[in-house]
Design a protein around this motif. Sequence first.
Motif, PDB file in Angstrom:
ATOM      1  N   MET A  22       8.907   8.011  -1.022  1.00  0.00           N
ATOM      2  CA  MET A  22       8.005   6.910  -1.339  1.00  0.00           C
ATOM      3  C   MET A  22       8.112   5.899  -0.197  1.00  0.00           C
ATOM      4  O   MET A  22       9.184   5.734   0.393  1.00  0.00           O
ATOM      5  CB  MET A  22       8.364   6.259  -2.670  1.00  0.00           C
ATOM      6  N   MET A  23       7.021   5.260   0.128  1.00  0.00           N
ATOM      7  CA  MET A  23       7.028   4.267   1.194  1.00  0.00           C
ATOM      8  C   MET A  23       5.856   3.323   0.995  1.00  0.00           C
ATOM      9  O   MET A  23       4.809   3.717   0.481  1.00  0.00           O
ATOM     10  CB  MET A  23       6.940   4.948   2.566  1.00  0.00           C
ATOM     11  N   ILE A  33       0.860  -1.184   0.000  1.00  0.00           N
ATOM     12  CA  ILE A  33       0.000   0.000   0.000  1.00  0.00           C
ATOM     13  C   ILE A  33       0.894   1.230   0.000  1.00  0.00           C
ATOM     14  O   ILE A  33       1.750   1.386   0.875  1.00  0.00           O
ATOM     15  CB  ILE A  33      -0.919   0.015   1.238  1.00  0.00           C
ATOM     16  N   GLU A  34       0.708   2.113  -0.973  1.00  0.00           N
ATOM     17  CA  GLU A  34       1.538   3.311  -1.058  1.00  0.00           C
ATOM     18  C   GLU A  34       1.182   4.287   0.058  1.00  0.00           C
ATOM     19  O   GLU A  34       0.011   4.649   0.222  1.00  0.00           O
ATOM     20  CB  GLU A  34       1.343   3.981  -2.416  1.00  0.00           C
ATOM     21  N   ALA A  87      -2.177  12.780   4.238  1.00  0.00           N
ATOM     22  CA  ALA A  87      -3.091  12.077   3.337  1.00  0.00           C
ATOM     23  C   ALA A  87      -2.907  10.564   3.436  1.00  0.00           C
ATOM     24  O   ALA A  87      -3.890   9.807   3.423  1.00  0.00           O
ATOM     25  CB  ALA A  87      -2.868  12.539   1.900  1.00  0.00           C
ATOM     26  N   SER A  88      -1.673  10.113   3.550  1.00  0.00           N
ATOM     27  CA  SER A  88      -1.417   8.671   3.644  1.00  0.00           C
ATOM     28  C   SER A  88      -1.972   8.107   4.939  1.00  0.00           C
ATOM     29  O   SER A  88      -2.559   7.022   4.964  1.00  0.00           O
ATOM     30  CB  SER A  88       0.090   8.398   3.543  1.00  0.00           C
ATOM     31  N   ALA A  89      -1.762   8.827   6.033  1.00  0.00           N
ATOM     32  CA  ALA A  89      -2.296   8.361   7.316  1.00  0.00           C
ATOM     33  C   ALA A  89      -3.817   8.291   7.267  1.00  0.00           C
ATOM     34  O   ALA A  89      -4.425   7.300   7.706  1.00  0.00           O
ATOM     35  CB  ALA A  89      -1.837   9.287   8.435  1.00  0.00           C
ATOM     36  N   ALA A  90      -4.441   9.331   6.727  1.00  0.00           N
ATOM     37  CA  ALA A  90      -5.904   9.355   6.647  1.00  0.00           C
ATOM     38  C   ALA A  90      -6.429   8.219   5.776  1.00  0.00           C
ATOM     39  O   ALA A  90      -7.474   7.616   6.085  1.00  0.00           O
ATOM     40  CB  ALA A  90      -6.370  10.699   6.104  1.00  0.00           C
ATOM     41  N   ALA A  91      -5.707   7.901   4.694  1.00  0.00           N
ATOM     42  CA  ALA A  91      -6.154   6.828   3.802  1.00  0.00           C
ATOM     43  C   ALA A  91      -6.129   5.479   4.502  1.00  0.00           C
ATOM     44  O   ALA A  91      -6.986   4.618   4.250  1.00  0.00           O
ATOM     45  CB  ALA A  91      -5.279   6.791   2.551  1.00  0.00           C
ATOM     46  N   ALA A 102       4.273   5.322   8.274  1.00  0.00           N
ATOM     47  CA  ALA A 102       3.099   6.140   7.991  1.00  0.00           C
ATOM     48  C   ALA A 102       2.351   6.448   9.279  1.00  0.00           C
ATOM     49  O   ALA A 102       1.648   7.458   9.372  1.00  0.00           O
ATOM     50  CB  ALA A 102       2.181   5.433   7.005  1.00  0.00           C
ATOM     51  N   LEU A 103       2.509   5.559  10.268  1.00  0.00           N
ATOM     52  CA  LEU A 103       1.893   5.746  11.580  1.00  0.00           C
ATOM     53  C   LEU A 103       2.931   5.439  12.653  1.00  0.00           C
ATOM     54  O   LEU A 103       3.715   4.495  12.517  1.00  0.00           O
ATOM     55  CB  LEU A 103       0.688   4.823  11.765  1.00  0.00           C
TER      56      LEU A 103
END
Length: 305
Positions: free
Chosen positions: A157-158, A149-150, A195-199, A172-173
């Motif tokens: 990038m991660m 998962i991007e 945005a990544s955390a929220a996703a 990401a968290l």
Amino acid sequence: MSQSPAAPLITLAPGVLYLPGAVNSFVVVGRGTDALLVDTGLDDAHARKLLRAVEAAGLTPSGILNTHSHADHHGGNAQILRRFPELKVFAPPLEDAIITHPILEPLTLFGARPPRELQNKFLLAPPSPARLAPEPGLCRIGGADIELIEVAGHASMMFAVRVGEVLYAADALFGPEALEKHPLTFCADSGLQKASAAALAQLEGVRTVLPGHGVPTDDLAGLVAVNLRAYGRTTQAVLAAVRAGDASIDELLARVCGALGVTMTNAGAVVLNRAVVSAHLTELLELGRVEMKVSGNKLIFGVQA
């Protein structure tokens, strides 16, 4: 002197385990005794613990996946490859280049060839030959079936890694203790970080989430909320620093550290935290909240007129 017993891998779900540490290593069992190692830690010491734990579990490393290129997540690669030179190392785009050529990390942070003080294991891991991981989605690496998962933002990038009901969120968290200890949470792109955390909060069916730094939890939504509050608090601290008067990045960094109770005692901390402030300034520039100009031969940030 006899070797101390190996710290055991902790089971999160059948075939999904991890080795706790300053950075968690995620282990996914594939075919037979194959074990995909996800993030190998900061250094040889962590890598040796990981190898002993994998061996004690009756498993054999079958591949390495680095979720991103920060030294504390791939610094153990070299030790593992000395034991298992046939293993392939996978990483996201751009991150694979930095893992292969680690000098790019301190070079980017400093902006030029870094002085010796910035060439330490926290910023400069040993090189390992990384190759591109598969595109995000379901894939097989080292005989293990996983979902990538991007989650860019913390790094350019991660990837987070999902296996069934278990999510390894990488960086990401962060666990609440890590966020409290490091209020200037590192990021390359603070907008993408949020945005990544929220996703991740929108994922369904996740029963256990393991952050890169912290302990597992069954409360994905709660962990995301804690992280988003911390990321937002940094943005607001940077904005407040700008509102205190036009200033350079280094002057703003000092103001932000004062507001958040951060004391920096070495050059590594300064360049890392300076990058965090820069990332949030870019976000604020794009939102039209601050402006950038050149004055007195300095790059200055001020409140948008």
